[in-house]
Design a protein around this motif. Sequence first.
Motif, PDB file in Angstrom:
ATOM      1  N   GLU A 243     -68.592  51.276 -16.839  1.00 50.85           N
ATOM      2  CA  GLU A 243     -67.735  50.128 -16.529  1.00 50.85           C
ATOM      3  C   GLU A 243     -68.404  49.197 -15.528  1.00 50.85           C
ATOM      4  O   GLU A 243     -68.261  47.968 -15.618  1.00 50.85           O
ATOM      5  N   LEU A 244     -69.149  49.759 -14.583  1.00 49.60           N
ATOM      6  CA  LEU A 244     -69.818  48.927 -13.577  1.00 49.60           C
ATOM      7  C   LEU A 244     -70.952  48.107 -14.188  1.00 49.60           C
ATOM      8  O   LEU A 244     -71.195  46.977 -13.766  1.00 49.60           O
ATOM      9  N   HIS A 245     -71.637  48.655 -15.183  1.00 54.16           N
ATOM     10  CA  HIS A 245     -72.661  47.877 -15.891  1.00 54.16           C
ATOM     11  C   HIS A 245     -72.023  46.670 -16.592  1.00 54.16           C
ATOM     12  O   HIS A 245     -72.579  45.561 -16.577  1.00 54.16           O
ATOM     13  N   LYS A 246     -70.852  46.887 -17.193  1.00 52.21           N
ATOM     14  CA  LYS A 246     -70.132  45.776 -17.845  1.00 52.21           C
ATOM     15  C   LYS A 246     -69.720  44.730 -16.810  1.00 52.21           C
ATOM     16  O   LYS A 246     -69.821  43.521 -17.058  1.00 52.21           O
ATOM     17  N   LEU A 247     -69.245  45.196 -15.650  1.00 50.42           N
ATOM     18  CA  LEU A 247     -68.840  44.273 -14.591  1.00 50.42           C
ATOM     19  C   LEU A 247     -70.030  43.494 -14.045  1.00 50.42           C
ATOM     20  O   LEU A 247     -69.904  42.314 -13.714  1.00 50.42           O
ATOM     21  N   ASP A 248     -71.195  44.143 -13.961  1.00 48.54           N
ATOM     22  CA  ASP A 248     -72.404  43.447 -13.503  1.00 48.54           C
ATOM     23  C   ASP A 248     -72.750  42.284 -14.431  1.00 48.54           C
ATOM     24  O   ASP A 248     -73.109  41.193 -13.977  1.00 48.54           O
ATOM     25  N   ALA A 249     -72.630  42.530 -15.734  1.00 48.91           N
ATOM     26  CA  ALA A 249     -72.901  41.472 -16.714  1.00 48.91           C
ATOM     27  C   ALA A 249     -71.900  40.322 -16.535  1.00 48.91           C
ATOM     28  O   ALA A 249     -72.267  39.141 -16.595  1.00 48.91           O
ATOM     29  N   TYR A 250     -70.636  40.671 -16.305  1.00 51.20           N
ATOM     30  CA  TYR A 250     -69.588  39.658 -16.087  1.00 51.20           C
ATOM     31  C   TYR A 250     -69.873  38.851 -14.824  1.00 51.20           C
ATOM     32  O   TYR A 250     -69.739  37.615 -14.822  1.00 51.20           O
ATOM     33  N   ILE A 251     -70.285  39.520 -13.752  1.00 53.95           N
ATOM     34  CA  ILE A 251     -70.567  38.846 -12.473  1.00 53.95           C
ATOM     35  C   ILE A 251     -71.730  37.869 -12.630  1.00 53.95           C
ATOM     36  O   ILE A 251     -71.665  36.731 -12.161  1.00 53.95           O
ATOM     37  N   ARG A 252     -72.794  38.310 -13.310  1.00 53.28           N
ATOM     38  CA  ARG A 252     -73.945  37.422 -13.512  1.00 53.28           C
ATOM     39  C   ARG A 252     -73.550  36.189 -14.320  1.00 53.28           C
ATOM     40  O   ARG A 252     -73.989  35.075 -14.030  1.00 53.28           O
ATOM     41  N   GLN A 253     -72.695  36.398 -15.323  1.00 54.65           N
ATOM     42  CA  GLN A 253     -72.276  35.274 -16.156  1.00 54.65           C
ATOM     43  C   GLN A 253     -71.429  34.281 -15.355  1.00 54.65           C
ATOM     44  O   GLN A 253     -71.578  33.065 -15.505  1.00 54.65           O
TER      45      GLN A 253
END
Length: 351
Positions: A243-253
């Motif tokens: 889930e944190l990897h998905k959130l990292d992608a969201y944060i970068r976007q």
Amino acid sequence: MQLILWNIEKGRNYIYDCDIKGFFDNIPHKQLMRVLNKYIADGTVLNLIWKWLKAGYMEEGKFLESERGTQQGGVISPLLANIYLNELDWELQKEGIYFVRYADDFLLFANSEEGIIKAGDFAKQIIEELGLEISMEKTKIVDFHHDDFTFVGFDFLHWRNRKKDNKPYFLVNPSEKSLKDFKKKIKDKTRKTLTLKKEEWIKRVNEIIIGKVNYYKTVQKAIELNKQAGQESHCFIKGCIQELHKLDAYIRQRLRMCMIHKHPSIRGAYGKTWKWNIEFFCTTGLIPAAWHYYKEMYPGYTIETYVDIQTKSNKKRKQRKIERLKEKGMKYYTQERIKIIASTGHVLAKG
């Protein structure tokens, strides 16, 4: 968290998941004062608390008197509420019932269904003596062999067996509500209405990342403390890192969108994926949530290692996508995609 995991590991898999109905709004003032009298000898302090409880409140321009409860949002409300429910804690402890309480939510643990029903009835009796009521809609008995439950922002997923060796384990992941709250806080900090430098945007989100991930790491710490106390762990936490990897992608976007000063948009942000990639953000000071979660578990897991692993993983993922499209007779590099990439100044490798 440590006590929850400890009780589950010890085989207390029948759990009474309880919530007190309208707790803060329904604390009886006189009974609360009787409890406070046990711990506070200063009459002046007690008098001030009584006046604060009876101060009343405004609603739609009308003054209303306070008959019960403590003011939600009041600076001393959580303290008074905890002192009041400390009476419940003492009674449960005297009865030898295993429990964990956070504010007005609490869990009881037992080895059998009969034991948990008895513990639940006892807790209900004490709560009624305190002038409160259990919310039956939010209260349930959980058999952790088959049922899941959610507590303090985590989903506790029941016992199961590993396929390769049939060993039992259970899962603890951040709850959906907690993850949504994480995303909401990031979104609130990355509003398109502001014009800031890249470093300032990153500083804004780093505060949220550190706070949230440190909270998620309480499971790690609880497992480690239980191991130090001699309790073998069967708790898996891999779902959290996914889930944190998905959130990292969201944060970068979100950051890419904010850093486009002229007409910021999600579409424009996708166009900057190649230019403002993982390496760019990490060298600019962004703290990846997944890396911050893992760095203490693996001392050699530096930010450079994280960037290298994620870059290779993304390349493999992209290659698999290209191959799947090729099998279907489709192209990955469509004219529109090439146009977007070219607009970023990124040069495609030949072949």
